[in-house]
Design an enzyme around this catalytic site. Structure first.
Site, PDB file in Angstrom:
ATOM      1  N   HIS A  90      18.765   2.511  -0.088  1.00  0.00           N
ATOM      2  CA  HIS A  90      19.092   3.921   0.146  1.00  0.00           C
ATOM      3  C   HIS A  90      20.577   4.037   0.505  1.00  0.00           C
ATOM      4  CE1 HIS A  90      14.934   4.728  -0.023  1.00  0.00           C
ATOM      5  NE2 HIS A  90      14.678   5.101   1.213  1.00  0.00           N
ATOM      6  N   CYS A 122      12.804   5.116   6.963  1.00  0.00           N
ATOM      7  CA  CYS A 122      13.842   4.209   6.443  1.00  0.00           C
ATOM      8  C   CYS A 122      15.239   4.841   6.484  1.00  0.00           C
ATOM      9  CB  CYS A 122      13.500   3.781   5.024  1.00  0.00           C
ATOM     10  SG  CYS A 122      12.807   5.090   4.017  1.00  0.00           S
TER      11      CYS A 122
HETATM   12  P1  NAP Z   1       2.476   1.084  -1.341  1.00  0.00           P
HETATM   13  O1  NAP Z   1       3.290   0.097  -2.075  1.00  0.00           O
HETATM   14  O2  NAP Z   1       1.832   2.185  -2.098  1.00  0.00           O
HETATM   15  O3  NAP Z   1       1.335   0.286  -0.530  1.00  0.00           O
HETATM   16  C1  NAP Z   1       0.308   0.938   0.167  1.00  0.00           C
HETATM   17  C2  NAP Z   1      -0.551  -0.071   0.910  1.00  0.00           C
HETATM   18  O4  NAP Z   1      -1.541   0.644   1.681  1.00  0.00           O
HETATM   19  C3  NAP Z   1      -1.321  -1.016  -0.017  1.00  0.00           C
HETATM   20  O5  NAP Z   1      -1.450  -2.266   0.583  1.00  0.00           O
HETATM   21  C4  NAP Z   1      -2.693  -0.326  -0.084  1.00  0.00           C
HETATM   22  O6  NAP Z   1      -3.749  -1.204  -0.379  1.00  0.00           O
HETATM   23  C5  NAP Z   1      -2.823   0.151   1.349  1.00  0.00           C
HETATM   24  N1  NAP Z   1      -3.844   1.197   1.412  1.00  0.00           N
HETATM   25  C6  NAP Z   1      -3.883   2.365   0.724  1.00  0.00           C
HETATM   26  N2  NAP Z   1      -5.022   3.033   1.002  1.00  0.00           N
HETATM   27  C7  NAP Z   1      -5.732   2.259   1.870  1.00  0.00           C
HETATM   28  C8  NAP Z   1      -6.991   2.377   2.524  1.00  0.00           C
HETATM   29  N3  NAP Z   1      -7.787   3.439   2.331  1.00  0.00           N
HETATM   30  N4  NAP Z   1      -7.381   1.388   3.361  1.00  0.00           N
HETATM   31  C9  NAP Z   1      -6.607   0.309   3.546  1.00  0.00           C
HETATM   32  N5  NAP Z   1      -5.406   0.110   2.948  1.00  0.00           N
HETATM   33  C10 NAP Z   1      -4.979   1.093   2.137  1.00  0.00           C
HETATM   34  O7  NAP Z   1       3.300   1.822  -0.183  1.00  0.00           O
HETATM   35  P2  NAP Z   1       4.520   1.269   0.731  1.00  0.00           P
HETATM   36  O8  NAP Z   1       5.806   1.707   0.178  1.00  0.00           O
HETATM   37  O9  NAP Z   1       4.286  -0.178   1.007  1.00  0.00           O
HETATM   38  O10 NAP Z   1       4.339   2.140   2.047  1.00  0.00           O
HETATM   39  C11 NAP Z   1       3.344   1.886   2.994  1.00  0.00           C
HETATM   40  C12 NAP Z   1       3.642   2.665   4.270  1.00  0.00           C
HETATM   41  O11 NAP Z   1       4.911   2.306   4.770  1.00  0.00           O
HETATM   42  C13 NAP Z   1       3.646   4.178   4.106  1.00  0.00           C
HETATM   43  O12 NAP Z   1       3.106   4.755   5.277  1.00  0.00           O
HETATM   44  C14 NAP Z   1       5.118   4.497   3.985  1.00  0.00           C
HETATM   45  O13 NAP Z   1       5.427   5.800   4.402  1.00  0.00           O
HETATM   46  C15 NAP Z   1       5.713   3.471   4.935  1.00  0.00           C
HETATM   47  N6  NAP Z   1       7.125   3.170   4.679  1.00  0.00           N
HETATM   48  C16 NAP Z   1       7.542   2.847   3.437  1.00  0.00           C
HETATM   49  C17 NAP Z   1       8.900   2.560   3.260  1.00  0.00           C
HETATM   50  C18 NAP Z   1       9.438   2.186   1.928  1.00  0.00           C
HETATM   51  O14 NAP Z   1      10.686   2.131   1.804  1.00  0.00           O
HETATM   52  N7  NAP Z   1       8.615   1.932   0.917  1.00  0.00           N
HETATM   53  C19 NAP Z   1       9.781   2.589   4.308  1.00  0.00           C
HETATM   54  C20 NAP Z   1       9.307   2.918   5.562  1.00  0.00           C
HETATM   55  C21 NAP Z   1       7.974   3.197   5.725  1.00  0.00           C
HETATM   56  P3  NAP Z   1      -4.346  -1.304  -1.891  1.00  0.00           P
HETATM   57  O15 NAP Z   1      -3.389  -2.187  -2.630  1.00  0.00           O
HETATM   58  O16 NAP Z   1      -5.675  -1.905  -1.670  1.00  0.00           O
HETATM   59  O17 NAP Z   1      -4.395   0.098  -2.434  1.00  0.00           O
END
Ligand code: NAP
Length: 339
Positions: free
Chosen positions: A244, A132
Site C-alpha cells: 500500500h 493495514c
Molecule cells: P482471505 O485470503 O480471503 O482469507 C480468509 C480466511 O478466512 C481463509 O483462511 C478462510 O478459510 C477463513 N474463513 C472464511 N470463512 C470462514 C469460516 N466461516 N470459518 C472459518 N474460517 C473462515 O482474506 P485475508 O486477506 O487473509 O483477510 C483475513 C482477515 O484479515 C480479514 O478480516 C481482513 O480484513 C484482515 N486483514 C487483511 C489484510 C490484508 O492486507 N489482506 C490486512 C489487515 C487485515 P477458507 O480457506 O476455508 O475459506
C-alpha cells in the site's frame, strides 16, 4: 530451554494466515504446538509448519483448548463469534479483523508506536491489530508527532489488491490475462474492473459519504496516537498486487523542516527513509513487497500553510500491515506478559 507456546492460526488458508505462518517461522517464534483453523471447506487440507505437515481443522468453539495465543485473520464475523470462546479457553487473541478495534476494552496496538497498550489485553483477552493502512501511517507519523505535535492529517491511499485477500489477487491476475488476449474481464470481487483502473471505494459507503476503510483510518489513528487529531482520508484501490502507498499531508503545531523530519525518520523504529530525489530514490510498492519496514520519502514542506509537510509512505500490507504486526505483538506478549 525457554518456554514454548501453543499457537492457533485462525484463517490459516488465507492471504494473511499464510503470511502469519511464514512470519512465525522466519522470526523463530518459540512455538510448541501449532493448530491451523479455517472453514469446513478447507478442513483436511494439509499445510506445513517448519517443514512438517499440519492438517487444517474446522474452526469451532472447542478449537482453543490448550492454546496460549490465537492469531485471528478469518474476517470480522468469525472474530466476533470466536474470540470470546478462545479467550474463555485461556488463549490471548490477536485479531486482524476490524471487529474489536474500537472496543474501549481492547488495546489497538502497533509495537513501534504504543507497545505499552498491550497491557490492556487482560480485560477481554483480545488485542486488535489495526487496519493495514493505519499501521503504516502511524509508524511514519509517530516520530513527527512526538516532535512537532500533529494537528491535522490528510491522507490518500493507493492500496494493493492483496488487501482484499486471496480472491482479489486471483481476480487481478485473471483480468490482466483476459484483457491482454482481448477478452472481457470478469468482475466478482470488486464492483468494477480493477485491472488498468483505480477504484475510489474500499469497503462500503457510510451515511457521511466516506467509506468504512476511510473512517477506520480516522478513528484508529486517533485511538493509537491517543489524541483527537483531525484526520481525513480518501482510500483508493489500485492495480498493484502487494504494497500500500499513501500520500500524507500533515499540519503541525511546531515547525518541522525537511531536514529535521529526515533526521527523525532515519532513527525511528520500523522506518526506512528512502528520500533522495537526485537519484530518483523514493519508496515504491515493488521494493516494499516482502519487507517488514515502513518506507518514507518525497518529504517536502507544504508551502500553502505555515507548518506543513508532505510525505509518501509505503509498506507491505500483508506483512507490516497485518501478519508481522500481529507476530510482533505476540513476541512482546510472551516476553513481558505471559507466564
Ligand atoms: P482471505 O485470503 O480471503 O482469507 C480468509 C480466511 O478466512 C481463509 O483462511 C478462510 O478459510 C477463513 N474463513 C472464511 N470463512 C470462514 C469460516 N466461516 N470459518 C472459518 N474460517 C473462515 O482474506 P485475508 O486477506 O487473509 O483477510 C483475513 C482477515 O484479515 C480479514 O478480516 C481482513 O480484513 C484482515 N486483514 C487483511 C489484510 C490484508 O492486507 N489482506 C490486512 C489487515 C487485515 P477458507 O480457506 O476455508 O475459506
Amino acid at each position: 530451554m525457554s518456554k514454548l507456546w501453543n499457537v492457533a492460526v485462525v484463517g490459516a488458508t488465507g492471504a494473511v494466515g499464510a503470511q502469519m505462518i511464514e512470519c512465525l517461522e522466519e522470526r523463530s517464534f518459540p512455538v510448541g504446538k501449532i493448530k491451523y483453523l479455517a472453514s469446513a471447506r478447507s478442513a483436511g487440507e494439509i499445510l506445513e509448519f517448519r517443514g512438517k505437515p499440519v492438517v487444517v481443522e474446522e474452526l469451532t468453539h472447542d478449537s482453543f483448548e490448550g492454546i496460549d495465543i490465537a492469531l485471528f485473520s478469518a474476517g470480522g464475523d468469525r472474530s466476533r463469534e470466536f474470540c470470546p470462546s478462545a479467550a474463555r479457553a485461556g488463549a490471548v487473541c490477536i485479531d486482524n479483523s476490524s471487529a474489536w478495534r474500537m472496543d474501549p476494552d481492547v488495546p489497538l496496538v502497533v509495537p513501534e508506536v504504543n507497545p505499552l497498550a498491550i497491557a490492556g489485553y487482560t480485560k477481554k483477552g483480545i488485542i486488535a491489530n489495526p487496519n493495514c493502512s493505519t499501521i503504516q501511517l502511524v509508524v511514519a507519523l509517530k516520530p513527527l508527532h512526538d516532535y512537532a505535535a500533529i494537528k491535522r492529517i490528510v491522507v490518500s491511499t493507493y492500496q494493493a489488491v492483496s488487501g482484499t485477500g486471496k480472491k482479489a489477487i486471483e481476480e487481478l491476475h485473471g483480468q490482466i490475462r483476459s484483457m491482454l488476449q482481448g477478452l472481457p474481464a470478469d468482475c466478482t470481487v470488486y464492483p468494477h474492473r480493477i485491472a488498468f483502473n483505480c477504484l475510489p471505494q474500499i469497503d462500503s459507503f457510510l451515511e457521511n459519504g466516506y467509506t468504512g476503510e476511510e473512517m477506520k483510518m480516522v478513528n484508529e489513528t486517533r485511538k493509537i496516537l491517543e489524541t483527537e487529531i483531525g484526520v481525513t482520508a480518501t482510500a483508493v484501490r489500485v492495480p498493484v498486487f502487494y504494497g500500500h502507498s499513501e500520500s500524507v499531508n500533515i499540519e503541525t503545531v511546531k515547525k518541522i523542516t525537511v531536514d529535521k523530519a529526515r533526521e527523525l525518520l532515519k532513527s525511528a523504529p520500523g522506518v526506512e527513509l528512502v528520500d533522495d530525489p537526485a537519484t530518483r530514490a523514493y519508496p515504491m510498492p515493488i521494493d516494499a513487497a516482502g519487507q517488514d519496514l515502513t518506507f518514507v520519502g518525497r518529504i517536502r514542506e507544504d508551502e500553502s500553510i505555515v507548518n506543513g509537510l508532505n510525505l509518501w509512505v509505503v509498506a507491505d500490507n500483508i506483512r507490516k500491515g497485518a501478519a508481522t504486526n500481529a507476530v510482533q505483538i505476540a513476541e512482546i506478549l510472551i516476553e513481558k506478559y505471559l507466564k
